[in-house]
Motif scaffolding. Structure first.
Motif, mmCIF file in Angstrom:
data_model
loop_
_atom_site.group_PDB
_atom_site.id
_atom_site.type_symbol
_atom_site.label_atom_id
_atom_site.label_comp_id
_atom_site.label_asym_id
_atom_site.label_seq_id
_atom_site.Cartn_x
_atom_site.Cartn_y
_atom_site.Cartn_z
ATOM 1 N N LYS A 287 0.848 -1.198 0.000
ATOM 2 C CA LYS A 287 0.000 0.000 0.000
ATOM 3 C C LYS A 287 0.880 1.243 0.000
ATOM 4 O O LYS A 287 1.912 1.273 0.668
ATOM 5 C CB LYS A 287 -0.884 0.007 1.254
ATOM 6 N N LYS A 288 0.445 2.241 -0.769
ATOM 7 C CA LYS A 288 1.176 3.505 -0.799
ATOM 8 C C LYS A 288 0.180 4.637 -1.023
ATOM 9 O O LYS A 288 -0.549 4.615 -2.030
ATOM 10 C CB LYS A 288 2.198 3.468 -1.948
ATOM 11 N N LYS A 289 0.114 5.556 -0.088
ATOM 12 C CA LYS A 289 -0.722 6.767 -0.196
ATOM 13 C C LYS A 289 -2.129 6.474 -0.731
ATOM 14 O O LYS A 289 -2.573 7.074 -1.711
ATOM 15 C CB LYS A 289 -0.030 7.801 -1.076
ATOM 16 N N GLY A 290 -2.802 5.518 -0.117
ATOM 17 C CA GLY A 290 -4.195 5.245 -0.476
ATOM 18 C C GLY A 290 -4.382 4.241 -1.604
ATOM 19 O O GLY A 290 -5.503 3.827 -1.904
ATOM 20 N N TYR A 291 -3.298 3.867 -2.278
ATOM 21 C CA TYR A 291 -3.393 2.877 -3.362
ATOM 22 C C TYR A 291 -2.818 1.538 -2.893
ATOM 23 O O TYR A 291 -1.916 1.499 -2.055
ATOM 24 C CB TYR A 291 -2.577 3.336 -4.578
ATOM 25 N N THR A 292 -3.345 0.451 -3.454
ATOM 26 C CA THR A 292 -2.769 -0.871 -3.200
ATOM 27 C C THR A 292 -2.224 -1.397 -4.520
ATOM 28 O O THR A 292 -2.933 -1.400 -5.538
ATOM 29 C CB THR A 292 -3.839 -1.847 -2.672
ATOM 30 N N PHE A 293 -0.960 -1.829 -4.513
ATOM 31 C CA PHE A 293 -0.341 -2.340 -5.733
ATOM 32 C C PHE A 293 -0.179 -3.854 -5.635
ATOM 33 O O PHE A 293 0.613 -4.359 -4.832
ATOM 34 C CB PHE A 293 0.986 -1.632 -5.990
ATOM 35 N N GLU A 294 -0.946 -4.548 -6.450
ATOM 36 C CA GLU A 294 -0.980 -6.018 -6.420
ATOM 37 C C GLU A 294 0.295 -6.578 -7.050
ATOM 38 O O GLU A 294 0.744 -6.116 -8.093
ATOM 39 C CB GLU A 294 -2.219 -6.502 -7.194
ATOM 40 N N ASN A 295 0.843 -7.613 -6.410
ATOM 41 C CA ASN A 295 2.043 -8.264 -6.945
ATOM 42 C C ASN A 295 1.702 -9.534 -7.701
ATOM 43 O O ASN A 295 2.447 -9.972 -8.553
ATOM 44 C CB ASN A 295 2.977 -8.600 -5.788
ATOM 45 N N CYS A 296 0.580 -10.152 -7.358
ATOM 46 C CA CYS A 296 0.390 -11.515 -7.838
ATOM 47 C C CYS A 296 -0.910 -11.728 -8.607
ATOM 48 O O CYS A 296 -0.945 -11.615 -9.829
ATOM 49 C CB CYS A 296 0.505 -12.453 -6.629
ATOM 50 N N ILE A 297 -1.979 -12.018 -7.903
ATOM 51 C CA ILE A 297 -3.152 -12.664 -8.533
ATOM 52 C C ILE A 297 -3.711 -11.954 -9.769
ATOM 53 O O ILE A 297 -4.209 -10.833 -9.692
ATOM 54 C CB ILE A 297 -4.312 -12.806 -7.531
ATOM 55 N N HIS A 298 -3.639 -12.639 -10.911
ATOM 56 C CA HIS A 298 -4.407 -12.261 -12.095
ATOM 57 C C HIS A 298 -5.705 -13.065 -12.073
ATOM 58 O O HIS A 298 -6.764 -12.561 -12.375
ATOM 59 C CB HIS A 298 -3.669 -12.616 -13.384
ATOM 60 N N TRP A 299 -5.543 -14.351 -11.753
ATOM 61 C CA TRP A 299 -6.725 -15.212 -11.643
ATOM 62 C C TRP A 299 -6.438 -16.307 -10.622
ATOM 63 O O TRP A 299 -5.293 -16.688 -10.396
ATOM 64 C CB TRP A 299 -7.091 -15.831 -12.997
ATOM 65 N N VAL B 284 10.631 -6.527 -13.112
ATOM 66 C CA VAL B 284 10.558 -5.152 -12.611
ATOM 67 C C VAL B 284 9.077 -4.804 -12.638
ATOM 68 O O VAL B 284 8.394 -5.114 -13.615
ATOM 69 C CB VAL B 284 11.340 -4.198 -13.540
ATOM 70 N N GLN B 285 8.579 -4.240 -11.573
ATOM 71 C CA GLN B 285 7.157 -3.847 -11.571
ATOM 72 C C GLN B 285 7.044 -2.348 -11.316
ATOM 73 O O GLN B 285 7.461 -1.858 -10.274
ATOM 74 C CB GLN B 285 6.388 -4.625 -10.498
ATOM 75 N N VAL B 286 6.490 -1.643 -12.319
ATOM 76 C CA VAL B 286 6.245 -0.208 -12.162
ATOM 77 C C VAL B 286 4.766 -0.056 -11.825
ATOM 78 O O VAL B 286 3.900 -0.466 -12.591
ATOM 79 C CB VAL B 286 6.585 0.557 -13.463
ATOM 80 N N SER B 287 4.487 0.498 -10.639
ATOM 81 C CA SER B 287 3.095 0.651 -10.201
ATOM 82 C C SER B 287 2.822 2.141 -10.027
ATOM 83 O O SER B 287 3.690 2.882 -9.560
ATOM 84 C CB SER B 287 2.866 -0.029 -8.856
ATOM 85 N N GLU C 66 -0.421 10.324 -9.286
ATOM 86 C CA GLU C 66 -0.119 10.921 -7.985
ATOM 87 C C GLU C 66 0.810 10.064 -7.121
ATOM 88 O O GLU C 66 1.357 10.549 -6.146
ATOM 89 C CB GLU C 66 -1.380 11.265 -7.188
ATOM 90 N N VAL C 67 0.971 8.810 -7.472
ATOM 91 C CA VAL C 67 1.847 7.932 -6.682
ATOM 92 C C VAL C 67 2.622 7.040 -7.632
ATOM 93 O O VAL C 67 2.068 6.562 -8.627
ATOM 94 C CB VAL C 67 1.011 7.001 -5.756
ATOM 95 N N LEU C 68 3.894 6.818 -7.334
ATOM 96 C CA LEU C 68 4.724 5.977 -8.200
ATOM 97 C C LEU C 68 5.550 5.038 -7.332
ATOM 98 O O LEU C 68 6.042 5.432 -6.278
ATOM 99 C CB LEU C 68 5.644 6.888 -9.019
ATOM 100 N N ASP C 69 5.688 3.783 -7.806
ATOM 101 C CA ASP C 69 6.465 2.812 -7.029
ATOM 102 C C ASP C 69 7.145 1.850 -8.008
ATOM 103 O O ASP C 69 6.519 1.416 -8.973
ATOM 104 C CB ASP C 69 5.509 2.029 -6.124
ATOM 105 N N VAL C 70 8.423 1.567 -7.768
ATOM 106 C CA VAL C 70 9.121 0.618 -8.649
ATOM 107 C C VAL C 70 9.736 -0.494 -7.803
ATOM 108 O O VAL C 70 10.500 -0.225 -6.869
ATOM 109 C CB VAL C 70 10.225 1.306 -9.477
#
Ligand SMILES: Cc1cc2nc3c(=O)[nH]c(=O)nc-3n(C[C@H](O)[C@H](O)[C@H](O)COP(=O)(O)OP(=O)(O)OC[C@H]3O[C@@H](n4cnc5c(N)ncnc54)[C@H](O)[C@@H]3O)c2cc1C
Length: 480
Positions: free
Chosen positions: A46-58, A303-306, A408-412
């Protein structure tokens, strides 16, 4: 049985499922997890109100009453998850050209025939395979009569299994002339077995591979809750350094802080290479195991850019793959001619109302570069992450101009992040690649000449995935 003590290394999906099955059999269980939360690769941040998923597509098993759904019920109340199933799996775009990969095989066939009539024969063969395997079941009992009945039931699938299990995605791509369709098969991991994508689409066709709202954190949270309600214990910040062995029996572990913990049985649900060659110092191997670790290929790292965008992305696709006019460099050995974006406009828990979490996943095998860069030059590491993020955002904004100035939020995250948080060999995203060489079978859960020790999880189940955690733990609990 209440006195028997089991130690489980790792609180990923496999470790948690192992804990649940053993608690149900009356074992006293402790899961030792090096990180501060459960989940392993099945996680999000989680970062500044956003959640960045690493895994589940299905998640295979989303359909009530299907085989995997019933097994998930053994480890948690899957009915508490709300599943989302878009009719579109993926949109592939190059400039004005667009190909839609539908989850339903009939719709998919119609779309592909309309866009690529020159590939009609190969298209019908492929969608025919998807329909065929949508009714396939895996064995779920070792009992003699169940096995016999199972073999009778799968006879109709055997000719196709035999023929297509020898092909990789890259091999199959050669059958297509249409560039976007060719790209669908060979843009990802070319060595992956063709049957991996056939099965994935077959589960989707059968509406048994939905996305659980709340993603990994929600699902893992429910499984951890079941484990704790059963009286299981988890110790966080508990990194196992060594598995203790006396007279060829595992008798406990030593943590990195020097603490020793004794047990009647030790199960590693952590990385396979670290378990066999570090925690057990390579003392319990044979030619077969060495050959696996020398010749099998793991899934790549990534590399995951969120980023979080102040826009709802209403009516935009949830998953888009954009073919680029020029290649971009990710690291000295990785160049990409396409980028995939997951647009989580369908998961309201991932962003404040009217806003959307976006994730761009970029595979790379150059994990050493990232780990070394982070260790040796933190400022260059940060610059490199930023450079990639800016390139990714430029491509995204070109496709979605209305997003300009709304990020508004960036994460790598890089392979160094994956390795630091999960300890997976080569920072792999999913253990062993499923290839024609590995086949579908599980690898041994035990090691030669070592009693009271077992392995579970993606490193003994080529193809990995969340179900592999449950299935391997289920099998090992029966053996124990
Ligand atoms: C980008 C991405 C997308 C994916 N998409 C899907 C999907 O859509 N569907 C699906 O089913 N699967 C998907 N997967 C795969 C799935 O996440 C993994 O295969 C699965 O989570 C692996 O679980 P595991 O328990 O075997 O291993 P891990 O998740 O790696 O768990 C191992 C645990 O052991 C801990 N550990 C390691 N070493 C030690 C030690 N020495 N001491 C203590 N603890 C230790 C780690 O911290 C970790 O918690 C995806 C994976 C990625 C990365």
């Amino acid at each position: 049985m209440e006195n028997k003590k089991a130690l489980i290394i790792g609180a990923g999906i496999a470790g948690l499922c192992m804990g649940i099955y053993l608690r149900k059999k009356g074992y006293e269980t402790t899961i030792l997890e090096m990180h501060t939360i459960s989940g392993g690769l099945a996680t999000a941040w989680k970062k500044k109100g956003y959640t960045f998923e690493n895994c589940i597509h299905w998640l295979v098993g989303s359909k009530v009453g299907e085989q995997m759904n019933l097994m998930w019920k053994e480890v948690f109340d899957i009915n508490q998850l709300k599943f989302y199933e878009d009719e579109i799996f993926q949109v592939i775009e190059k400039n004005d050209e667009r190909l839609i990969i539908y989850r339903n095989a009939d719709k998919l066939e119609a779309e592909l025939l309309a866009k690529a009539p020159e590939d009609a024969t190969a298209i019908k063969e492929f969608t025919g395979l998807v329909r065929l395997f949508s009714t396939f079941k895996f064995p779920d009992s070792d009992a003699f009569f169940s096995r016999m009945l199972y073999y009778v039931k799968i006879v109709k699938y055997l000719p196709a299994m035999n023929k297509y299990s020898k092909l990789t995605m890259a091999d199959y791509a050669q059958r297509f002339k249409n560039p976007l369709l060719k790209h669908f098969f060979d843009s990802g991991i070319g060595e992956l077995s063709l049957l991996a994508i056939v099965f994935s689409l077959a589960w989707m066709h059968n509406c048994d591979a939905g996305y659980p709202i709340g993603g990994s954190l929600k699902m893992i949270g429910l499984i951890e809750e079941t484990y704790k309600k059963l009286g299981g214990e988890i110790k966080f910040r508990a990194k196992v350094k060594q598995i203790q062995v006396e007279n060829n029996r595992a008798v406990g572990v030593v943590l990195e802080n020097g603490e020793q913990i004794k047990a009647d049985v030790v199960i590693s649900a952590a990385d396979g290479y670290a378990t066999i060659y570090k925690m057990l110092e390579g003392k319990f191997v044979d030619n077969k195991i060495n050959k696996i670790y020398e010749t099998y290929k793991p899934f790549p790292s990534y590399v995951q850019v969120s980023f979080g965008v102040n826009d709802s992305f209403k009516d935009e696709p949830g998953f888009i793959n954009i073919l680029l006019d020029h290649e971009i460099e990710i690291d000295p050995e990785t160049r990409m001619n396409n980028l995939s974006f997951r647009i989580f406009n369908y998961d309201p828990t991932f962003a404040p109302p009217g806003k959307t979490a976006i994730v761009c996943f970029i595979p790379t095998y150059n994990y050493e570069y990232w780990i070394t860069l982070r260790e040796n030059d933190n400022s260059l590491y940060a610059d490199q992450k930023n450079k990639i993020a800016q390139e990714v955002i430029a491509i995204f904004e070109k496709r979605f101009p209305f997003a300009h100035d709304k990020i508004e939020v960036l994460d790598v995250a890089t392979p160094a992040t994956v390795f630091r948080y999960t300890g997976n060999w080569k920072a792999s995203m999913e253990g062993w690649l499923l290839t024609p060489a590995t086949g579908f079978g599980q690898l041994p859960a035990t090691l030669p000449n070592l009693k009271n020790f077992y392995m579970v999880g993606q490193w003994i189940s080529p193809g990995g995935g969340l179900p592999s955690g449950l299935l391997t733990a289920r099998n090992v609990s029966k053996i124990i």
